[in-house]
Design an enzyme around this catalytic site. Structure first.
Site, mmCIF file in Angstrom:
data_model
loop_
_atom_site.group_PDB
_atom_site.id
_atom_site.type_symbol
_atom_site.label_atom_id
_atom_site.label_comp_id
_atom_site.label_asym_id
_atom_site.label_seq_id
_atom_site.Cartn_x
_atom_site.Cartn_y
_atom_site.Cartn_z
ATOM 1 N N SER A 142 -31.301 39.878 81.014
ATOM 2 C CA SER A 142 -32.725 39.541 81.123
ATOM 3 C C SER A 142 -33.453 40.583 81.960
ATOM 4 C CB SER A 142 -32.900 38.146 81.732
ATOM 5 O OG SER A 142 -32.121 37.998 82.906
ATOM 6 N N ASP A 173 -23.397 40.918 82.912
ATOM 7 C CA ASP A 173 -23.752 40.335 81.614
ATOM 8 C C ASP A 173 -23.616 41.412 80.540
ATOM 9 O OD1 ASP A 173 -24.646 38.355 79.952
ATOM 10 O OD2 ASP A 173 -26.768 38.575 80.475
ATOM 11 N N GLU A 210 -22.258 36.414 75.143
ATOM 12 C CA GLU A 210 -22.887 35.372 74.338
ATOM 13 C C GLU A 210 -22.101 35.120 73.052
ATOM 14 O OE1 GLU A 210 -26.991 36.320 73.517
ATOM 15 O OE2 GLU A 210 -27.461 36.619 75.641
ATOM 16 N N GLU A 231 -27.182 27.172 77.415
ATOM 17 C CA GLU A 231 -28.607 27.487 77.586
ATOM 18 C C GLU A 231 -29.454 26.685 76.605
ATOM 19 O OE1 GLU A 231 -29.676 31.647 77.693
ATOM 20 O OE2 GLU A 231 -31.818 31.195 77.577
HETATM 21 O O1 KIV Z 1 -29.590 37.557 80.933
HETATM 22 C C1 KIV Z 1 -29.685 36.458 81.465
HETATM 23 O O2 KIV Z 1 -30.319 36.277 82.511
HETATM 24 C C2 KIV Z 1 -29.032 35.330 80.823
HETATM 25 C C3 KIV Z 1 -29.611 33.997 81.074
HETATM 26 C C4 KIV Z 1 -30.849 33.825 80.256
HETATM 27 C C5 KIV Z 1 -28.668 32.945 80.782
HETATM 28 O O3 KIV Z 1 -28.132 35.519 80.063
#
Ligand code: KIV
Length: 286
Positions: free
Chosen positions: A48, A86, A118, A185
């Site tokens: 994000s 992430d 994901e 989510e």
């Molecule tokens: O990138 C992020 O912050 C996320 C959240 C939206 C779960 O994956």
């Protein structure tokens, strides 16, 4: 005394004890320092950051290099907090080998404690490969922003029985593959509750209701910094956009009016140098 960094063993114990985990995103040194000082259990350096830091419309343009740079900064700022990297779009979808290589970069270069990716059943081979490399893995299902095109937009999931059933199947497959935790989510609370109670691994939620083993929010939403839109699940605990905009406007006003800087903001010449300075500049007079 510095706080002790939590591990996956602590998170399992917290689930058993019904103790909620506090989790927030962070992308930079200052906010990660604030998060650690405030007592967060976990930090996600979410992709994000593409929207919250770089101003992209979505997360798909985010690169591994960007994620690594931001994860490094967060790690430096929060040495005693569990930090999760992430995996950005196309860093794990192509093959299990590429998934391992990129997950390994997070650990080797940014010293993160875990990675998140994901997807449900379709990413099981990647989850298995990353686990085989000895890396802690968090699954992420429900609204998965990287594949939001296939979902018809940033839409809540699991709102029909059939959609909820698919989520349950994905959650069970992720646990079965050996993942250490799962993020849900944007799903209804009853779906969040069922999956949390059905799974042995900790299940956390962002927009998944009040029954999950812990909550995640995006820091830019929580502090009122992100302006483009506000998802239903967000609670704003501050209005940083207003505070910062007002501060900058006040600065502009004072500079234009000659009210800033004042004498107290100035460096003065050393004792006895002022007079000599006035003498010296005479040679430059027009
Ligand atoms: O990138 C992020 O912050 C996320 C959240 C939206 C779960 O994956």
């Amino acid at each position: 005394m510095a706080k002790k960094k939590k591990s996956i063993i602590d998170f399992r114990k917290m689930k058993k004890a019904g103790e909620k985990v506090t989790w927030l995103t962070s992308y930079d040194y200052p906010s990660a320092q604030f998060g650690e000082a405030a007592g967060l259990d976990m930090i996600l350096v979410g992709d994000s950051l593409g929207m919250c830091v770089y101003g992209y419309e979505g997360t798909t343009p985010v690169t591994m290099d960007q994620c690594i740079v931001h994860s490094e900064a967060v790690r430096r700022a929060a040495p005693n907090t569990f930090v999760m990297g992430d995996m950005p779009f196309m860093s794990y979808q192509i093959s299990p080998q590429e998934a391992v290589a990129n997950a390994g970069r997070f650990v080797k270069e940014a010293d993160v404690d875990a990675i998140k990716l994901e997807g449900g059943k379709r990413v099981i081979p990647m989850i298995r490969a990353i686990l085989d490399a000895g890396i802690v893995v968090c699954g992420h299902i429900g609204l998965t922003p990287q594949s939001s095109g296939q979902l018809g937009g940033h839409k809540a999931q699991g709102r029909t029985v059939e959609s909820a059933r698919l989520l349950i199947e994905d959650a069970l497959a992720i646990q079965e593959a050996g993942a250490h935790m799962l993020l849900l989510e944007a799903v209804p609370p009853e779906v969040g509750k069922f999956i949390t109670e059905r799974l042995e691994i900790p299940v956390y939620g962002i927009g998944a209701g009040m029954h999950t083993d812990g909550q995640l929010l995006i820091i830019s939403d929580l502090i009122g910094q992100f302006q483009a839109f506000t998802p239903k699940f967000v609670k704003k605990y501050a209005n940083v956009a207003e505070i910062v905009t007002n501060a900058i406007a006040a600065y502009c006003e004072e500079v234009r009016a000659g009210a800033f800087p004042e004498d107290k903001h100035c460096y003065h010449m050393l004792e006895g140098e002022h007079e000599k300075f006035l003498e010296m500049i005479k040679q430059y007079s027009k």
